[in-house]
Design a protein around this motif. Structure first.
Motif, short mmCIF file in Angstrom:
data_model
loop_
_atom_site.label_atom_id
_atom_site.label_comp_id
_atom_site.label_asym_id
_atom_site.label_seq_id
_atom_site.Cartn_x
_atom_site.Cartn_y
_atom_site.Cartn_z
N GLU A 91 -9.67 -18.73 -7.70
CA GLU A 91 -8.35 -17.57 -6.31
C GLU A 91 -8.90 -17.00 -5.74
O GLU A 91 -7.92 -17.16 -4.17
CB GLU A 91 -6.96 -16.76 -7.43
N ALA A 92 -9.91 -16.31 -5.79
CA ALA A 92 -10.69 -15.04 -4.86
C ALA A 92 -11.16 -15.64 -3.79
O ALA A 92 -11.53 -15.49 -2.53
CB ALA A 92 -11.46 -14.48 -5.65
N LEU A 93 -12.48 -16.87 -4.21
CA LEU A 93 -12.85 -18.48 -3.42
C LEU A 93 -12.06 -18.99 -2.26
O LEU A 93 -11.64 -17.90 -1.39
CB LEU A 93 -13.47 -19.43 -4.16
N ARG A 94 -10.36 -18.88 -3.24
CA ARG A 94 -9.64 -19.40 -1.92
C ARG A 94 -8.69 -18.43 -0.87
O ARG A 94 -9.25 -19.32 0.18
CB ARG A 94 -8.03 -20.68 -2.71
N GLU A 95 -8.80 -17.57 -1.59
CA GLU A 95 -8.22 -16.94 -0.46
C GLU A 95 -9.74 -16.17 0.71
O GLU A 95 -9.17 -15.81 2.13
CB GLU A 95 -8.20 -14.77 -0.98
N ARG A 96 -11.15 -15.95 0.13
CA ARG A 96 -11.88 -16.06 1.10
C ARG A 96 -11.25 -17.18 1.82
O ARG A 96 -12.34 -17.15 3.44
CB ARG A 96 -13.02 -15.86 0.38
N ILE A 97 -11.38 -18.64 1.71
CA ILE A 97 -11.69 -19.24 2.68
C ILE A 97 -9.97 -19.39 3.55
O ILE A 97 -10.73 -19.70 4.87
CB ILE A 97 -11.89 -21.10 1.95
N ASP A 98 -9.11 -18.94 2.94
CA ASP A 98 -7.99 -18.96 4.33
C ASP A 98 -8.56 -17.98 5.11
O ASP A 98 -7.85 -17.73 6.71
CB ASP A 98 -6.92 -18.40 3.20
N ARG A 99 -8.85 -16.62 4.86
CA ARG A 99 -9.28 -15.53 5.47
C ARG A 99 -10.50 -16.48 6.82
O ARG A 99 -9.52 -15.75 8.08
CB ARG A 99 -9.86 -14.52 4.93
#
Length: 594
Positions: free
Chosen positions: A260-268
């Motif tokens: 989930e955290a990696l997904r958020e980093r990608i989105d950012r």
């Protein structure tokens, strides 16, 4: 000596639970807790620099060239170098992950290891080597400055037996080694037969093999995110999300939240998260939530050993320093729910040698005044039940730069103790405020300063270093949760999804001022405290006795380990440090101090 060694059984935590949660439980004694010296569990504990930078340098196999891991290596280095220098003063200290090999020599040594299972998802020629096999230190005998880990039930040295259940952290280390092998060049059959790692992997159970594969997907996706290959990272994360679960085994849970955290980093990084959406995501205030005695926090406090062990040992240290005082003043830098002070009250009633005239607690806060006042009311009620004269003062300031000695209304005959639990880390990114509060404390000159901090290194400007450090740290934490709380426990699910998940997301997904979670290890704090003439004092045998005694009471806490790091205590899980507890005083004789 008998008085000093009295146990906290006379004022056990069960009474506090009755008061705060209306639920008590009995505990059975377990023999023996081994206290041993700290070792560096990940090789030497030092990273290797390339050109004196914090950059992680890898070789592009197809081009034969070196490249930097991601753009944040450069951006964050510029932003953080000043902060790290201020924190460390004139001393140099490596705040990078010891799990990443950053020299070309280290990369070349990977050729010694044959490829394992073919990494079918990506073309290995398009990738570098993001991890060091040697530094992953897979399993077996961990060296403790010449000593081996001792089995607490038998007192004999032990090693990981093939086929025995592996911890979550060991699974992650094996996945890292397997990931490196999947990128290494093929060698001849003879070398493969002589290689111990292929034989080791072949001995895994089916469940362990699946866990290793899942963790390998996570590591591969982190490597792709670090290289800004977001499309490939997303495909790997699809596997991770499909195979992981927030209600599964510890490996599945860890992978779920880190994915989930990696997904958020990608989105950012790709602009999918706008500033407005980012503000909405920050609506959950972690610090404010920790100040309330909600069922999830109380359940974790009761069932997970780390906080209780630190509280009992730290409170014993305070009691010893103020044992003869009739007026005691506690300055709490961040009181949160204040449950530790109920332990102090019981300790004072049981151990204090003279009638207590006043116990005063001053709680510092810049927000959430109502929550702090609620904590004060609960403590006042508890003090009345113990017949302790009690005073509670909220010291509200809008900015830590506004904190002054006069705000505490110190009495001439008061014995002052300062308590800092998981607070100083909040100011690492604000060095001027960190300096300011230390100068105020130095002017107060308390009898004792007790510091409890997370023993992790999540302040590196390198994304991938931070990711690996956090992955191993929280793997040990989730392992502890699995041993101490049921997998379907609602309180555990809330704690993991609300509190731990917030920390993981902040460490992995954010940069710059948004990244609030910046843990550093005890050695860094030592260097910092030395600038203010703070002297580390040794935890007494009584304090260590309280820690051992508490661990002996609950069987599932048997994997909680106590390590001495010089004069301070490291509280960990299966040898992985989780928290540090240290005790300090100011040396007024040093020149240049006011």
């Amino acid at each position: 000596m008998e008085e000093a060694m009295r146990s906290f059984e006379d004022y056990s935590f069960d009474g506090i639970q009755d008061m705060l949660s209306s639920k008590s439980r009995s505990r059975e004694s377990v023999e023996g807790v081994n206290i041993r010296k700290q070792s560096h569990f990940y090789g030497s504990g030092d990273g290797i620099e390339v050109g004196g930078n914090d950059y992680c340098f890898y070789r592009d196999v197809s081009m034969g060239e070196g490249f930097l891991f991601s753009k944040y290596q450069n951006q964050e280095q510029k932003q953080q170098s000043y902060l790290d220098c201020r924190l460390l003063g004139d001393h140099s200290f490596n705040v990078r992950s010891p799990l990443l090999q950053t020299s070309l020599d280290g990369i070349e040594k990977l050729d010694e290891f044959p490829a394992g299972t073919q990494y079918v998802l990506e073309n290995r020629k398009e990738n570098g080597y993001p991890f060091s096999l040697a530094s992953l230190e897979l399993h077996g005998d961990r060296q403790l400055k010449g000593e081996r880990i001792v089995d607490r039930s038998s007192g004999t040295p032990c090693a990981k037996v093939m086929g025995a259940e592996l911890s979550t952290e060991e699974i992650m280390k094996m996945a890292g080694a397997k990931f490196i092998q999947s990128f290494s060049q093929m060698v001849d059959i003879a070398s493969m037969l002589n290689n111990p790692y292929d034989l080791f992997f072949s001995g895994l159970s089916e469940d362990a093999a699946r866990n290793v594969e899942l963790a390998e997907f996570l590591l591969a996706s982190a490597e792709k995110v670090g290289n800004q290959q977001f499309e490939r990272a997303n495909r790997l994360l699809n596997y991770c999300e499909h195979l992981s679960s927030n209600g599964g085994n510890p490996v599945q849970r860890v992978v779920h939240y880190f994915s989930e955290a990696l997904r958020e980093r990608i989105d950012r990084e790709t602009g999918r998260i706008t500033p407005k959406w980012s503000e909405k995501m920050k609506s959950f205030d972690l610090d404010k939530a920790m100040m309330t005695l909600n069922p999830a926090i109380l359940s974790c406090y009761q069932n997970v050993p780390f906080s209780q062990v630190a509280h009992f040992a730290g409170i014993q240290a305070i009691v010893e320093k103020v044992a003869r005082a009739k007026r005691i003043h506690i300055i709490d830098l961040e009181i949160r729910n204040g449950v530790q002070w109920t332990v102090l009250m019981q300790a004072l009633v049981s151990q204090h040698g003279s009638p207590l005239e006043l116990l005063k607690i001053s709680a510092i806060g810049s927000t959430s005044k109502n929550s702090i006042e609620d904590t004060g009311k609960r403590l006042m009620s508890f003090a009345e039940s113990m017949n302790i004269p009690f005073s509670f003062k909220v010291v509200m300031i809008s900015d830590m730069l506004d904190l002054k000695k006069d705000l505490f209304e110190l009495g001439a005959k008061e014995a002052v103790a300062v308590y800092a639990e998981n607070y100083l880390r909040n100011l690492i990114a604000l060095p001027n405020r960190l300096d300011s509060i230390m100068k105020v404390l130095r002017n107060i000159n308390p009898h004792i300063v007790v510091v409890m901090e997370v023993e992790a290194n999540n302040n590196s400007p390198s994304f991938v270093s931070r990711f690996i450090e956090a992955l191993f740290f929280y793997s040990a934490y989730f392992d502890c949760f699995d041993a101490c709380m049921g997998r379907d426990s609602p309180n555990r699910m809330i704690a993991e999804s609300k509190f731990i998940n917030q920390e993981i997301r902040n460490i992995v997904a954010t940069e710059g001022e948004e990244r609030k979670i910046r843990h550093v290890k005890l050695d860094v704090w030592r260097t910092f405290f030395a600038r203010f003439a703070m002297v580390e004092t040794e935890l007494s045998k009584s304090s260590l006795y309280q820690a051992r005694l508490l661990l002996n009471k609950i069987a599932c806490w048997s994997s909680c380990t106590l390590d001495m790091n010089e004069k301070s205590l490291l509280i960990g899980w299966k040898g992985t440090p989780i928290y540090s507890l240290s005790v300090w005083k100011f040396d007024r004789k040093q020149k240049g101090l006011k």
